[in-house]
Write a protein that holds these residues in place. Structure first.
Motif, PDB file in Angstrom:
ATOM      1  N   GLU A 131      -4.227   9.858   0.883  1.00  0.00           N
ATOM      2  CA  GLU A 131      -4.812   9.013  -0.161  1.00  0.00           C
ATOM      3  C   GLU A 131      -4.083   7.686  -0.162  1.00  0.00           C
ATOM      4  O   GLU A 131      -2.860   7.637  -0.090  1.00  0.00           O
ATOM      5  N   GLU A 177      -3.420   3.850  -1.984  1.00  0.00           N
ATOM      6  CA  GLU A 177      -3.441   3.164  -3.279  1.00  0.00           C
ATOM      7  C   GLU A 177      -2.661   1.865  -3.127  1.00  0.00           C
ATOM      8  O   GLU A 177      -1.610   1.832  -2.508  1.00  0.00           O
ATOM      9  N   TRP A 220       0.836  -1.204   0.000  1.00  0.00           N
ATOM     10  CA  TRP A 220       0.000   0.000   0.000  1.00  0.00           C
ATOM     11  C   TRP A 220       0.865   1.247   0.000  1.00  0.00           C
ATOM     12  O   TRP A 220       1.925   1.293   0.598  1.00  0.00           O
ATOM     13  N   ARG A 245      -0.438  -0.964  -4.765  1.00  0.00           N
ATOM     14  CA  ARG A 245       0.448  -1.299  -5.887  1.00  0.00           C
ATOM     15  C   ARG A 245       1.268  -2.513  -5.472  1.00  0.00           C
ATOM     16  O   ARG A 245       2.205  -2.385  -4.688  1.00  0.00           O
TER      17      ARG A 245
END
Length: 70
Positions: A61, A63, A51, A65
């Motif tokens: 934020e 995300e 993360w 990956r």
């Protein structure tokens, strides 16, 4: 009439028994690892679990990956 006298301010007082606050940290919600809090507009924090956390104008934020090959 009173006169103005320049003098230093008294030292600040702490009225709590709690220890002083240290630097702000970010804890990954998935694995619990602790990182320094990302700065606004700075590089994202990449956690070992995949993360990424980025500070965008004061909001974090998230995300996901995944690592290469996994």
């Amino acid at each position: 009439m009173s006169t103005h006298q320049d003098k230093k301010s008294p030292p600040p007082r702490t009225y709590t028994a709690r220890p002083p606050l240290g630097p702000q940290t970010l804890t990954c919600r998935r694995c619990g690892r602790i990182y320094p809090y990302p700065t606004p507009g700075g590089p994202a924090i990449r956690c070992e679990c995949g993360w990424r956390y980025e500070n965008v104008d004061g909001l974090i934020e998230e995300e996901f990956r995944p690592r290469l090959g996994g």
